[in-house]
Structures are given as C-alpha cells and as structure tokens.
Design a protein around this motif. Sequence first.
Motif, short mmCIF file in Angstrom:
data_model
loop_
_atom_site.label_atom_id
_atom_site.label_comp_id
_atom_site.label_asym_id
_atom_site.label_seq_id
_atom_site.Cartn_x
_atom_site.Cartn_y
_atom_site.Cartn_z
N ARG A 152 0.84 -1.21 0.00
CA ARG A 152 0.00 0.00 0.00
C ARG A 152 0.87 1.26 0.00
N GLY A 155 2.00 1.84 -3.52
CA GLY A 155 0.95 2.43 -4.33
C GLY A 155 0.82 3.92 -4.10
N ARG A 159 1.45 7.01 -6.78
CA ARG A 159 0.50 8.10 -7.03
C ARG A 159 1.19 9.44 -6.93
N VAL A 166 1.44 0.19 -13.77
CA VAL A 166 2.21 -0.58 -12.79
C VAL A 166 2.43 -1.99 -13.32
N VAL A 187 -1.92 -2.37 -4.02
CA VAL A 187 -1.39 -1.22 -4.75
C VAL A 187 -2.53 -0.43 -5.37
N ALA A 188 -3.51 -1.11 -5.97
CA ALA A 188 -4.61 -0.43 -6.64
C ALA A 188 -5.37 0.46 -5.67
N SER A 190 -4.35 2.17 -3.08
CA SER A 190 -3.68 3.42 -2.70
C SER A 190 -3.14 4.20 -3.89
N TRP A 191 -3.07 3.56 -5.03
CA TRP A 191 -2.53 4.24 -6.23
C TRP A 191 -3.65 4.93 -7.01
N ILE A 196 -2.65 -2.11 -14.45
CA ILE A 196 -1.79 -2.97 -13.65
C ILE A 196 -1.56 -4.26 -14.41
#
Length: 691
Positions: A152, A155, A159, A166, A187-188, A190-191, A196
């Motif tokens: 996280r 991510g 951003r 990614v 990751v998704a 928080s990004w 991806i």
Amino acid sequence: MVSLKAPWRVGVDVGGTFTDMVIADADGRLHVFKVPSVPEDPARGVMNAVGKAAQDLGVDQRIFLENCAFFAHGSTVATNTLLERKGAKVGLVTTEGFRDSLEIRRGIRANPWDHRTPYPEVLVPRYLRRPVAGRLDTHGRELAPVDLDQAREIGARFRAEGVEAVAICLLNAFANPEHERLVADAVAGSWGGDWIALSSAIVPIIGEYERTSTTVVNAYVAPRVVGYLQALERELIDGGLPHRLFMLQSNGGAVSVRQIAERPVNLILSGPAAGVGSMRHFARAAGHDNLISMEIGGTSCDVMLMAEGRIAITDELSVADYDLMIPSVDIHTVGAGGGTIAGVDAAGMLFAGPRGAGARPGPACYGFGGTEPTVTDANLVLGRLKPGAYAGGSVTLDRELASEAVRSRVADPLGLSETEAAAGILRLVEQNLLQAVERISIQRGQNPARFMLVACGGAGPMHGAAVARRLGCRAVYVPRQAGAFCALGMLHSDVRQDFMDVHFQDLDTLADAPVEDRFAALERDASEMLTREGFDPADTATEREVDLRYDGQQWDLRIPIAAGAGAGDIRGAFEREYDRRFGHTVPGGRILITALRVVGKGLMPPLDEAAMPAATDGVRAIDHREAYVDDRHGAMRCAVYHGADLRPGHTLQGPLLIEEATTTIFAGPRDRVEVDPAGNYLIHLDREGDA
C-alpha cells in the motif's frame, strides 16, 4: 467504378509509408486500396482508407462499414511506442532483493566482442522499482507472507510520482499467482490508476528477467495502445461496423480488442505477422509448401519461412534490445525498403540503411521535400520505375528529383556516374536482403535452394529475382496483390490464442504423471476464450505442443505433438528437429519437458478468390524502355507489360517489367514468367544468368 457483392471482409495494415486495405467480397473478388500513412495518428490512416474504399465503391461510408462481415487490423503502434520511447511512466513492484534484475539483464551480448555499447535505457528507473517482502519457493509454496502494508505504501508513492501504469513481477509467481494478486489489490487501493500488469497473467514463465522485461513492456505500451484501439473501434462501430474490431497478434492470429487489451505486448509484431495468412493461402495456390517470403515495404524487409507447411513460432523476441517472451512468428527484419536512405559515410564508403525516409518526406522523387537518395530513387534513375503516378496515384515520381539526390549524395562524392551510383545502391541493398534470407533459413538449418521465394510488399518483386538467383532458388512467386501482402493475410487469418503451463518432468516418465489432465485444463481455457469470441465449438480447433531440452541445457525446442502421443513418439520428433537445427543428437540422452502448450484457434470460413478467366490469345507489351539489368548486362531494352492485361496461361520472356497496381515486377534476361491459374506470377529463373 468497382462494385462488390456484400458482405465483405476487410484487412487494413498500417505501414511506415502506406496504409493498405484489401477487401474480399462474397464472390471472392479482391480490391486493394492504398493511402499514405499518418505516423502521428495511425487511426487517421485507417479511416482514410475506409473513406477511399467507400468513395471508389460509390457507396456511403456507413453502408460500406455495415456490410463488413470481418474487419481485421494490423498496426505497428505498439512497436513504435517502444521504439520511440513514447510509452507510459511505469512503476515496478518486485520481490525484496530483486529490485535491479531488470537492469542487470542476462549479461549476454549479441556481439561478444562488443563490451562498450550500452544497453538501452531501462524503462523503469530505479526510484520507481520498489521491492516488497514475501517469498514463494519454486513450487509456489509460501515461505514468507507478502507484506501488504508495504504494498500500500508503494501504491501511494506511485500516485505521488505520477505513475501511469504498474508492473508486478514477484519471484516464482509463474508457479503461484496469489502473491501478485494480493499485491495488485493493495497497490490499486492506494494508487488509484487503471493499468496494472501481473507477470503471472501476462507471461507465466521461468526466467525472472525475461518475465519482468515482458511485463514492464506490456505496462509501458498499454495506456497508449489500448486507448488507440478502443477509440478506433468506437469510431468504426459508431460509423456502422456491426461487430468488434479484430487485431493481428505477434503469433499470426487475430484477436478482439477486448481480449488484446489484457496483453497489448502481443501486438509488437502485429503487422508483419499477418503474413502467416498470406503464406498459407499462397502455399495452396502455388502447390508448394516450402516457401520463404521476402516482404519489402517502404522502410523495412520482413523475412519469414514456411517449411513443409509450418511456420515456426518463437518465444524469444528482441525489439530495440528490449527482451520479450511472447509467442511470435519467427520473423527476421532488416532496414531495407523502398524508402531506405543511401549515402556516403565519413570514411568514403557507400551505405544503404537502416535509416528510412518514412511517409514524409519520403524518397526524394516524391517531391515532399526529401533530398536524400533512397532505393526507390535508385530504381527510378535506372529505368526500372517510370516517372508519373505511383501507388494508385497517391504520389507522383519525379525522375529529376531522384537524379539530383543520387548525383549529389552518392555519385559526385564517389566519382561515379549516376547509373553506377544507383546500381551500387541496389547491389548493396540486395546483399542485405540476401543475408536476411540466409539468417532465417541457413542459420535455422534449412537449405534455401529447396524453397520458393515469395517476393512481396511494394518493393519485393523488384528485387526478388536477383536475391533468389543468388540463393540458388529455382523460382520466385509474386502475388498479384504483392503490395498488400500483410493486409491480404489478415483476411486468411484465424482467431488464435496461446496457453502455457510450466511443467518440469523427465520425458521417459510421461506415463507416470497427469500430463493429460494439465493439457485438458489448457484446452478448456482455450475453448472458453473462443466461446467468448463468438465461435461455435464446431468451428474451433486446439493443437498441443511441448517445450523440450536435453538435461543440463538452458534453451528449449517447441515440438508439436498429437493428442495421446507417447514418450517414444515425442523423443523421435525432438531428435529430428534437434538434428536439423544443430547437426547432431545425444543418443539415449535424458530429455526434459519444461512446458506444456495449447494453441486455441477460431477457424474462419475459407476465402476462395474468384477465378480469373484464362487467356484466349497472346499479350503485347504496352511499352519498351531502357532499364538497368545487372553488372553483367548493363542497361537493356526491356518489354513493359500492364498487369491488368495478363491472364492465366500467358508466358513471357525476360528481361521485362510488369506494372501492377501495387508493385512493379522485374525479371532478368532469359527468366520466364508464367501467370498461374490463380492469376499470380511465377518467375522461372535462369540461374546461369546471374551477374
């Protein structure tokens, strides 16, 4: 004005100089349309071709699209995105301790004596290559859980850095994708981005560097390529196209935009790979299943080999020194086309290529501002091409401009006449073409003298006879639609997708492990994909292949096998291919299976071309002109024929030129040209006439 019977199939190939469209109607009649490419916006080239076809057919553009039963497209947009370094800003998530494997590479150089030339700049700078804790063993068993809090944080950093796509490539993910999926979700969250790419989904293979490199390239091209394709598909559907747009993949098969959006890296050889469909079509027409195609366009030459009806597929591809592991037609490409630029270097040596003039300014003779001589200019100076309208009237060839470019840039610096300079350009280019064909044949264990050379592309038929003669070939086959070879191939291409399962096993224990169950699972995946693409089970087929190597070796051979084949049959097939490629085998050697593969195909209905009426009388030349033949004969008076006047049964004696709608064909002294029942040209070579 032409007329077609609905419905029709459409194939569009976007090249560096021209965008080609081929239409086949319900009666099998073919029509070719050419428009200049628009490099800054390839979709414009496609839509311009659609507009020209509709105009020439005398129908509204919407009606034209509404009557398309199949619309296939091949494009270099993925390749150009990589070559021109215009892709997305990519962030990479790796296993802790493996952050730099992408930049370290394999340490293997194509030229082992060159220790200084740097590799291309890595696509993901180090500050965007972020490690995450967690580990799987080689069997996919968890040794340490993945740190999702760390994922996280990565991510959030992506951003903040403005990352657009990614790539996630964790150690041993080919054996178990679970860690990559968990990291992707973390990751998704928080990004907040859309693109991806997981290595376990894109290329689930052993070999961490190759897997990482391929996944990174997929992420790098995805936002540009998928956005382009989706916008083009929407424009076509809004304009009346009643079905999805299909794209040609590197493996030579077609796939819908919806499917390719998940793996756009598979479009890297999209245009040239469409030649597979043409090769199969012309193998039937010529009655010869040993063919080598030499497709010469405006900027490059693509060479492909068909041996006993099969075209080799490879997983090892290098584009601009970026390594990819994707199923690809085995094509060798060199910078030798009609727009290849020639000149004299600082050492006073003549060069030709690899740089090309492109669509704009193009060759000097186009009159678009180009001043450097090209192969097209040399052919015009030598009388092989005639001044005036060219490529369906889309450009005009100016001999004075060509002469000035050859004289000022080559002839004067070398103290040669214009004819000698232009002939030198062709001789050098044809030597490059010869070496390209030898690379795909001799270096693969094939004797090119056993093959028929298929000369295609707009410039291929001009040089086919000279190259084939030096190879020892007996004949050259020239399709009537040679200048639209790849676009034509799209009309004969099946829908295809490749599925793979990493599997290590001693071949001799084949009967002791559930290999059949793993093949069956791959075949179910293939069937489900084809159903989603709209195919009835009766119109599908699957093929099995295994990757094999001798114990202790690093590289594999891909061997096709029949369902239910035993270890003895597979060993025999492997040893025959190994002996052909390398000249020896290891009798009784231990052979390892390294992967199982299934190819799923959605079979398109056969496209039978309309029969051309046979000749009822002889044919007369429309002109005679002096044209340079070769070093031995110099310039000779060559008969010039109009391709539209030639019918099956006509036989002509060289030296001659045949002016077709998409190409010009050259045959030397004592070469004999036949028009075969399919309306294509077969050049029987006078091999003693080689200069």
